[in-house]
Design a protein around this motif. Structure first.
Motif, PDB file in Angstrom:
ATOM      1  N   ASP A 183       6.891  -4.810  -3.437  1.00 18.09           N
ATOM      2  CA  ASP A 183       5.650  -4.577  -2.711  1.00 18.09           C
ATOM      3  C   ASP A 183       4.603  -3.910  -3.599  1.00 18.09           C
ATOM      4  O   ASP A 183       3.433  -4.305  -3.616  1.00 18.09           O
ATOM      5  N   VAL A 184       5.011  -2.885  -4.326  1.00 22.63           N
ATOM      6  CA  VAL A 184       4.075  -2.175  -5.190  1.00 22.63           C
ATOM      7  C   VAL A 184       3.599  -3.089  -6.318  1.00 22.63           C
ATOM      8  O   VAL A 184       2.406  -3.090  -6.671  1.00 22.63           O
ATOM      9  N   ALA A 185       4.500  -3.878  -6.880  1.00 20.01           N
ATOM     10  CA  ALA A 185       4.134  -4.761  -7.985  1.00 20.01           C
ATOM     11  C   ALA A 185       3.103  -5.801  -7.551  1.00 20.01           C
ATOM     12  O   ALA A 185       2.107  -6.027  -8.248  1.00 20.01           O
ATOM     13  N   THR A 186       3.321  -6.449  -6.421  1.00 24.06           N
ATOM     14  CA  THR A 186       2.375  -7.473  -5.953  1.00 24.06           C
ATOM     15  C   THR A 186       1.039  -6.853  -5.553  1.00 24.06           C
ATOM     16  O   THR A 186      -0.026  -7.432  -5.801  1.00 24.06           O
ATOM     17  N   ALA A 187       1.092  -5.663  -4.947  1.00 24.41           N
ATOM     18  CA  ALA A 187      -0.151  -4.979  -4.590  1.00 24.41           C
ATOM     19  C   ALA A 187      -0.921  -4.578  -5.844  1.00 24.41           C
ATOM     20  O   ALA A 187      -2.158  -4.667  -5.884  1.00 24.41           O
ATOM     21  N   SER A 188      -0.207  -4.169  -6.895  1.00 20.70           N
ATOM     22  CA  SER A 188      -0.859  -3.777  -8.151  1.00 20.70           C
ATOM     23  C   SER A 188      -1.632  -4.933  -8.755  1.00 20.70           C
ATOM     24  O   SER A 188      -2.728  -4.753  -9.304  1.00 20.70           O
ATOM     25  N   GLU A 189      -1.067  -6.123  -8.667  1.00 22.22           N
ATOM     26  CA  GLU A 189      -1.745  -7.300  -9.212  1.00 22.22           C
ATOM     27  C   GLU A 189      -3.060  -7.580  -8.488  1.00 22.22           C
ATOM     28  O   GLU A 189      -4.041  -8.004  -9.093  1.00 22.22           O
ATOM     29  N   THR A 193      -5.627  -1.166  -1.270  1.00 20.81           N
ATOM     30  CA  THR A 193      -4.984  -2.414  -0.841  1.00 20.81           C
ATOM     31  C   THR A 193      -5.340  -2.727   0.608  1.00 20.81           C
ATOM     32  O   THR A 193      -5.547  -3.894   0.962  1.00 20.81           O
ATOM     33  N   ARG A 194      -5.460  -1.669   1.432  1.00 21.58           N
ATOM     34  CA  ARG A 194      -5.838  -1.877   2.838  1.00 21.58           C
ATOM     35  C   ARG A 194      -7.250  -2.452   2.916  1.00 21.58           C
ATOM     36  O   ARG A 194      -7.512  -3.398   3.676  1.00 21.58           O
ATOM     37  N   ALA A 195      -8.150  -1.877   2.123  1.00 20.84           N
ATOM     38  CA  ALA A 195      -9.538  -2.347   2.159  1.00 20.84           C
ATOM     39  C   ALA A 195      -9.652  -3.792   1.685  1.00 20.84           C
ATOM     40  O   ALA A 195     -10.384  -4.596   2.278  1.00 20.84           O
ATOM     41  N   LEU A 196      -8.934  -4.140   0.635  1.00 22.89           N
ATOM     42  CA  LEU A 196      -8.996  -5.506   0.102  1.00 22.89           C
ATOM     43  C   LEU A 196      -8.431  -6.520   1.087  1.00 22.89           C
ATOM     44  O   LEU A 196      -8.999  -7.598   1.285  1.00 22.89           O
ATOM     45  N   THR A 197      -7.299  -6.192   1.704  1.00 20.36           N
ATOM     46  CA  THR A 197      -6.695  -7.142   2.636  1.00 20.36           C
ATOM     47  C   THR A 197      -7.538  -7.275   3.903  1.00 20.36           C
ATOM     48  O   THR A 197      -7.648  -8.364   4.468  1.00 20.36           O
ATOM     49  N   GLY A 213      -1.585  -7.976   4.053  1.00 22.54           N
ATOM     50  CA  GLY A 213      -1.452  -6.835   3.154  1.00 22.54           C
ATOM     51  C   GLY A 213      -0.014  -6.394   2.975  1.00 22.54           C
ATOM     52  O   GLY A 213       0.915  -7.209   3.028  1.00 22.54           O
ATOM     53  N   TRP A 214       0.180  -5.092   2.815  1.00 18.95           N
ATOM     54  CA  TRP A 214       1.495  -4.539   2.534  1.00 18.95           C
ATOM     55  C   TRP A 214       1.824  -3.465   3.567  1.00 18.95           C
ATOM     56  O   TRP A 214       1.703  -2.246   3.306  1.00 18.95           O
ATOM     57  N   PRO A 215       2.226  -3.878   4.763  1.00 17.63           N
ATOM     58  CA  PRO A 215       2.486  -2.908   5.846  1.00 17.63           C
ATOM     59  C   PRO A 215       3.574  -1.898   5.505  1.00 17.63           C
ATOM     60  O   PRO A 215       3.574  -0.783   6.027  1.00 17.63           O
ATOM     61  N   ARG A 216       4.502  -2.291   4.628  1.00 20.55           N
ATOM     62  CA  ARG A 216       5.576  -1.361   4.270  1.00 20.55           C
ATOM     63  C   ARG A 216       5.011  -0.119   3.574  1.00 20.55           C
ATOM     64  O   ARG A 216       5.491   1.004   3.804  1.00 20.55           O
ATOM     65  N   LEU A 217       4.010  -0.296   2.733  1.00 19.15           N
ATOM     66  CA  LEU A 217       3.415   0.843   2.040  1.00 19.15           C
ATOM     67  C   LEU A 217       2.636   1.720   3.017  1.00 19.15           C
ATOM     68  O   LEU A 217       2.651   2.953   2.912  1.00 19.15           O
ATOM     69  N   GLU A 218       1.951   1.087   3.970  1.00 18.68           N
ATOM     70  CA  GLU A 218       1.252   1.845   5.019  1.00 18.68           C
ATOM     71  C   GLU A 218       2.265   2.654   5.840  1.00 18.68           C
ATOM     72  O   GLU A 218       2.032   3.819   6.177  1.00 18.68           O
ATOM     73  N   HIS A 219       3.374   2.012   6.160  1.00 13.19           N
ATOM     74  CA  HIS A 219       4.406   2.661   6.974  1.00 13.19           C
ATOM     75  C   HIS A 219       5.019   3.841   6.223  1.00 13.19           C
ATOM     76  O   HIS A 219       5.324   4.887   6.831  1.00 13.19           O
TER      77      HIS A 219
END
Length: 348
Positions: free
Chosen positions: A33-39, A106-110, A117-123
């Motif tokens: 999750d972090v890797a894909t969000a970083s890209e 990442t939240r703003a971009l999605t 987006g990446w709900p796991r990171l939000e959670h």
């Protein structure tokens, strides 16, 4: 049934509630999750830094955010106690706050592109905020939140999503408990934190039992009591009584022995041989019951022997304050019955 009052449970994701956190935030899954969000955020970050013409550099950002995510996981999933976690943050270390900013980006971009987006990171951050909200030292928790760029909404109360997340329960389970009035729900607010943690400590999946252990007035269970006793110099652990699911302890100063339900989740139960229970009542123990004539008394007498004729009593210890008072009383030489050298391991 208690009604929802708008969107609550800041950052928590309904679709992730009820899942074991060990599986939900497994290192490999979190890393992906972090890797894909970083890209996704690398290019916007480079443009903001004035290096928009260069190829995006994701490697350094990815490693920093993966490590920060693991550190947040330690707090959010109850792997590390809050004060220990805070103490290990070096002065001038901005990695944890950078992760908060990273997730916000990442939240703003999605949101801008209408993607999930990446709900796991939000959670993950939602759980971290929840852990801060539950802490019995609200000033320290608030200061830590501000330092990390987090906001604790509705301090002092928790809603149905937060209760579900803290115990790895489904929302329906918590709603049913509120409907049965197992907790008092304030419309438009939620459940008072102290009352909520007293309910949550009785759930096997509660992530933060240390919250109750750190407070002298919150409800405790056998597991918390056993962990606390293991740190006390006044007592020593003798053995486990597996068939009765008890652990036996001895007060060093007097030789007084007692047993607790060391795997108990609902309550902390203490079993001990004693003649006069009136002092125990004054200490605040509850549900005193004479087990001397219990049909299973023979099992207790074999595993946990007392001098001939001594009565066997069971009681419930509601809080850490009462547990410490009980240990103090049993350590008072003049009042405490002795075992006179009887060793249960040497009994026929």
């Amino acid at each position: 049934m208690a009604k929802d009052s708008g969107r609550s449970g800041q950052g928590l994701q309904d679709e992730l509630l009820g899942q074991p956190v060990g599986e939900l935030f497994h290192d490999d899954i979190l890393k992906v999750d972090v890797a894909t969000a970083s890209e996704k955020v690398a290019a916007p970050l480079q443009r903001l830094s004035g290096r928009g013409g260069e190829p995006p550099r994701t490697g350094c950002l990815k490693q920093q955010m993966i490590e920060a995510a693991r550190r947040w996981k330690a707090l959010a999933c109850g792997e590390q106690e809050f004060r220990e976690w805070v103490a290990e943050i070096p002065d001038g270390d901005h990695a944890l706050k950078d992760f908060v900013d990273f997730v916000a980006l990442t939240r703003a971009l999605t949101t801008q592109h209408g993607k999930t987006g990446w709900p796991r990171l939000e959670h993950l951050l939602g759980l971290a905020v929840l852990r801060l909200k539950l802490d019995p030292s609200p000033l320290l928790a608030q200061a830590t939140a501000e330092r990390m760029g987090l906001v604790i909404l509705r301090p002092g109360v928790v809603d149905h999503r937060e209760i579900a997340a803290a115990c790895s329960l489904r929302l329906a389970t918590v709603r049913n408990a509120l409907s049965r009035r197992e907790m008092r729900f304030r419309p438009g607010e939620g459940v008072e934190v102290g009352e909520a943690v007293d309910w949550m400590i009785k759930r096997k999946g509660f992530l933060y039992p240390g919250v109750n252990a750190a407070s002298r007035e919150r409800h405790i269970n056998g597991r918390l009591a056993a962990a606390h006793l293991a740190q006390l110099p006044e007592v020593e652990h003798r053995r486990q009584i597996s068939r009765l699911r008890l652990s036996e302890w001895q007060v060093r100063a007097t030789g007084q022995r007692f047993a607790i339900n060391s795997q108990g989740v609902q309550h902390c139960l203490v079993m001990l041989p004693i003649d006069d229970v009136e002092p125990l009542k004054r200490l605040g123990v509850q549900a005193l019951e004479n087990r001397s004539e219990d049909p299973t008394a023979r099992l207790y007498q074999e595993s946990f022997p007392a001098p001939p004729g001594q009565q066997l009593w069971q009681c419930r210890v509601p809080t850490m304050a009462v547990l410490e008072a009980l240990i103090g009383y049993l350590a008072e030489d003049a009042r405490t019955p002795k075992y006179n050298g009887i060793d249960p391991l040497c009994q026929p």
